[in-house]
Design an enzyme around this catalytic site. Sequence first.
Site, PDB file in Angstrom:
ATOM      1  N   ALA A  46     -23.076 -69.961  31.408  1.00  0.00           N
ATOM      2  CA  ALA A  46     -24.545 -69.996  31.332  1.00  0.00           C
ATOM      3  C   ALA A  46     -24.992 -69.670  29.902  1.00  0.00           C
ATOM      4  CB  ALA A  46     -25.140 -68.982  32.301  1.00  0.00           C
ATOM      5  N   LYS A 106     -23.396 -52.594  26.004  1.00  0.00           N
ATOM      6  CA  LYS A 106     -23.609 -51.125  25.948  1.00  0.00           C
ATOM      7  C   LYS A 106     -25.086 -50.760  26.039  1.00  0.00           C
ATOM      8  CE  LYS A 106     -23.095 -52.704  21.546  1.00  0.00           C
ATOM      9  NZ  LYS A 106     -22.085 -53.506  20.889  1.00  0.00           N
ATOM     10  N   GLU A 130     -14.929 -52.235  29.102  1.00  0.00           N
ATOM     11  CA  GLU A 130     -14.108 -51.778  27.966  1.00  0.00           C
ATOM     12  C   GLU A 130     -14.679 -52.256  26.629  1.00  0.00           C
ATOM     13  OE1 GLU A 130     -10.813 -49.873  28.124  1.00  0.00           O
ATOM     14  OE2 GLU A 130     -11.830 -49.636  26.214  1.00  0.00           O
ATOM     15  N   GLY A 135     -15.255 -52.128  20.633  1.00  0.00           N
ATOM     16  CA  GLY A 135     -14.722 -53.501  20.623  1.00  0.00           C
ATOM     17  C   GLY A 135     -13.333 -53.644  21.200  1.00  0.00           C
ATOM     18  N   ASP A 202     -27.091 -47.445  18.562  1.00  0.00           N
ATOM     19  CA  ASP A 202     -25.908 -48.129  19.116  1.00  0.00           C
ATOM     20  C   ASP A 202     -24.791 -47.107  19.378  1.00  0.00           C
ATOM     21  OD1 ASP A 202     -24.155 -50.710  19.429  1.00  0.00           O
ATOM     22  OD2 ASP A 202     -23.081 -49.477  17.970  1.00  0.00           O
ATOM     23  N   LYS A 206     -22.968 -45.663  23.034  1.00  0.00           N
ATOM     24  CA  LYS A 206     -21.516 -45.544  23.250  1.00  0.00           C
ATOM     25  C   LYS A 206     -21.127 -44.084  23.526  1.00  0.00           C
ATOM     26  CE  LYS A 206     -20.807 -49.555  20.344  1.00  0.00           C
ATOM     27  NZ  LYS A 206     -20.604 -50.007  18.950  1.00  0.00           N
ATOM     28  N   GLY A 308     -16.433 -58.049  16.523  1.00  0.00           N
ATOM     29  CA  GLY A 308     -15.867 -59.360  16.202  1.00  0.00           C
ATOM     30  C   GLY A 308     -15.566 -60.097  17.488  1.00  0.00           C
TER      31      GLY A 308
HETATM   32  P1  NAP Z   1     -24.453 -63.552  20.916  1.00  0.00           P
HETATM   33  O1  NAP Z   1     -23.548 -64.146  19.882  1.00  0.00           O
HETATM   34  O2  NAP Z   1     -25.882 -63.325  20.574  1.00  0.00           O
HETATM   35  O3  NAP Z   1     -24.386 -64.506  22.197  1.00  0.00           O
HETATM   36  C1  NAP Z   1     -25.242 -64.363  23.282  1.00  0.00           C
HETATM   37  C2  NAP Z   1     -25.019 -65.545  24.227  1.00  0.00           C
HETATM   38  O4  NAP Z   1     -25.776 -65.311  25.403  1.00  0.00           O
HETATM   39  C3  NAP Z   1     -25.464 -66.881  23.660  1.00  0.00           C
HETATM   40  O5  NAP Z   1     -24.553 -67.886  23.992  1.00  0.00           O
HETATM   41  C4  NAP Z   1     -26.804 -67.129  24.367  1.00  0.00           C
HETATM   42  O6  NAP Z   1     -27.074 -68.501  24.624  1.00  0.00           O
HETATM   43  C5  NAP Z   1     -26.600 -66.424  25.683  1.00  0.00           C
HETATM   44  N1  NAP Z   1     -27.860 -65.963  26.238  1.00  0.00           N
HETATM   45  C6  NAP Z   1     -28.675 -65.008  25.712  1.00  0.00           C
HETATM   46  N2  NAP Z   1     -29.752 -64.853  26.506  1.00  0.00           N
HETATM   47  C7  NAP Z   1     -29.609 -65.732  27.526  1.00  0.00           C
HETATM   48  C8  NAP Z   1     -30.401 -66.063  28.658  1.00  0.00           C
HETATM   49  N3  NAP Z   1     -31.576 -65.461  28.884  1.00  0.00           N
HETATM   50  N4  NAP Z   1     -29.950 -67.013  29.508  1.00  0.00           N
HETATM   51  C9  NAP Z   1     -28.771 -67.641  29.273  1.00  0.00           C
HETATM   52  N5  NAP Z   1     -27.973 -67.361  28.211  1.00  0.00           N
HETATM   53  C10 NAP Z   1     -28.396 -66.425  27.354  1.00  0.00           C
HETATM   54  O7  NAP Z   1     -23.875 -62.168  21.442  1.00  0.00           O
HETATM   55  P2  NAP Z   1     -22.397 -61.566  21.220  1.00  0.00           P
HETATM   56  O8  NAP Z   1     -22.265 -61.045  19.840  1.00  0.00           O
HETATM   57  O9  NAP Z   1     -21.396 -62.523  21.730  1.00  0.00           O
HETATM   58  O10 NAP Z   1     -22.481 -60.270  22.175  1.00  0.00           O
HETATM   59  C11 NAP Z   1     -22.465 -60.414  23.577  1.00  0.00           C
HETATM   60  C12 NAP Z   1     -22.415 -59.019  24.231  1.00  0.00           C
HETATM   61  O11 NAP Z   1     -21.214 -58.345  23.835  1.00  0.00           O
HETATM   62  C13 NAP Z   1     -23.559 -58.081  23.826  1.00  0.00           C
HETATM   63  O12 NAP Z   1     -23.908 -57.278  24.917  1.00  0.00           O
HETATM   64  C14 NAP Z   1     -22.945 -57.236  22.726  1.00  0.00           C
HETATM   65  O13 NAP Z   1     -23.555 -55.953  22.619  1.00  0.00           O
HETATM   66  C15 NAP Z   1     -21.527 -57.109  23.227  1.00  0.00           C
HETATM   67  N6  NAP Z   1     -20.554 -56.826  22.182  1.00  0.00           N
HETATM   68  C16 NAP Z   1     -20.491 -57.653  21.100  1.00  0.00           C
HETATM   69  C17 NAP Z   1     -19.581 -57.386  20.091  1.00  0.00           C
HETATM   70  C18 NAP Z   1     -19.462 -58.282  18.889  1.00  0.00           C
HETATM   71  O14 NAP Z   1     -18.628 -58.023  18.023  1.00  0.00           O
HETATM   72  N7  NAP Z   1     -20.254 -59.353  18.784  1.00  0.00           N
HETATM   73  C19 NAP Z   1     -18.735 -56.254  20.206  1.00  0.00           C
HETATM   74  C20 NAP Z   1     -18.810 -55.447  21.333  1.00  0.00           C
HETATM   75  C21 NAP Z   1     -19.730 -55.754  22.321  1.00  0.00           C
HETATM   76  P3  NAP Z   1     -27.389 -69.552  23.432  1.00  0.00           P
HETATM   77  O15 NAP Z   1     -26.124 -69.615  22.640  1.00  0.00           O
HETATM   78  O16 NAP Z   1     -27.690 -70.813  24.116  1.00  0.00           O
HETATM   79  O17 NAP Z   1     -28.530 -68.961  22.676  1.00  0.00           O
END
Ligand code: NAP
Length: 438
Positions: A46, A106, A130, A135, A202, A206, A308
Amino acid sequence: MTELRTLKVALLGCGNVGAQVARILIDDADALAARTGARLELSGIAVRNLDAERDVELPQELFTADAETLVKDADVVIELMGGIEPARTLILTAMRHGSCVVTGNKALLAQDGPTLYEEADKAGVQLSYEAAVAGAIPILRPIRDSLSGDRITRVLGIVNGTTNFILDQMDSTGAQFADALAEAQRLGYAEADPTADVEGYDAAAKAAILASLSFHTRFALEDVSCEGITAVSAADIAAAKEAGFVIKLLAIAEKLTDEDGKTGVSVRVHPTLLPREHPLAAVRGAFNAVFIEAENAGELMFYGQGAGGTPTASAVLGDLVSAARRIVLGGPGRTETTTGHVPALPIDASITSYYIGLDVADQPGVLARIAQLFAEHGVSIEIMRQTIHRDADSNVESAELRIVTHRARESALAATVKAVKGLDVINSVTSVLRVEGV
Ligand code: NAP
């Protein structure tokens, strides 16, 4: 050979982390099946924008904008959208339909974790997260499972890579906070709006999760005392360096007894001086690490990439395999114990050392007056160093005093600093920072 059962895995989000999770699920399908005893079929992804370009090439027919329908027909739902809504409602819907949930969110866990944990318990499904803390580093499962026969007394974590990068830049180049932040943004370590990172929010989210698992009690974000790094100056870093310390933003959870004899847990996030030889002082750049003290295990440290797409996907996949195994083998979905019932203590109850920088008049008797004030408040001084400065224009001399105290109650330290500020020989209090690891 018996046919393996198929488990439907719904993925919510295909961003930094989600895209890598989808890639691994497809590329490593056979290995994952061998490890779980079931084929993990990616049933749909999704997203918001069906036409967006993705980091990974994935079959277009997997994408859907209808997340609700997707989660209602899945064995495991992986939520990697981020944000509060619709993630929260979708997770609740998934659990009510009997799906296990894996998330890295988180912010959501910190804001509304108890509702989600209760729903998971009620539905008898597993809720795993986890990836939400540090990360790629496997830290929650070791706390929850491997250390469940021990008593954790203290957790110190560098759990925010952005602030660690900024502080490390300041330490290694002498840069001011604003310049180090700009560099972090240029390199993609900090977001355009860095508030959640630099204000410590943030890390606080955590800290609440780490404290909850470590002390078998559910702590909420409101239980965490939080101070970010925006007030840390290049002068603080330089002075700390000269005194043999490094400044890190730490998430701390520790068991304490307050002045009334009540035992509880102090959960807090603040910039902290650490001796350069402390294991956490060696954590450079955007890396994360969590240092644990337990009664029987002693000191443990977990180190690795705190963010990452691919590293975080590793943690997500670990949770997915564990949830899938549980589905295959049966058994309860309960993932944590909450039998600790220890109260959260306010920051005033915490016991720490302070580093205090003072700009004082260079007069006889000043040091004695300051030392006496500390003694009156029951705070003993471990190190007191004085440097004399002469203003080239006015020829007036002033002294810079740097004091490191022994460990004392935060309330006594705060009262001491307040009293010191009131002394007529004090030009200014240049910095007040907490010290750990001495
Ligand atoms: P991201 O790059 O912003 O990706 C979010 C994804 O969710 C996108 O594909 C977006 O769709 C989709 N999305 C957002 N709102 C939506 C909605 N209302 N309906 C359907 N799809 C929706 O985020 P990310 O960096 O991958 O992080 C994802 C989660 O992991 C977060 O909770 C973050 O805190 C956690 N996290 C991330 C990291 C990291 O290094 N990035 C590390 C630890 C934890 P579109 O692409 O179509 O816009």
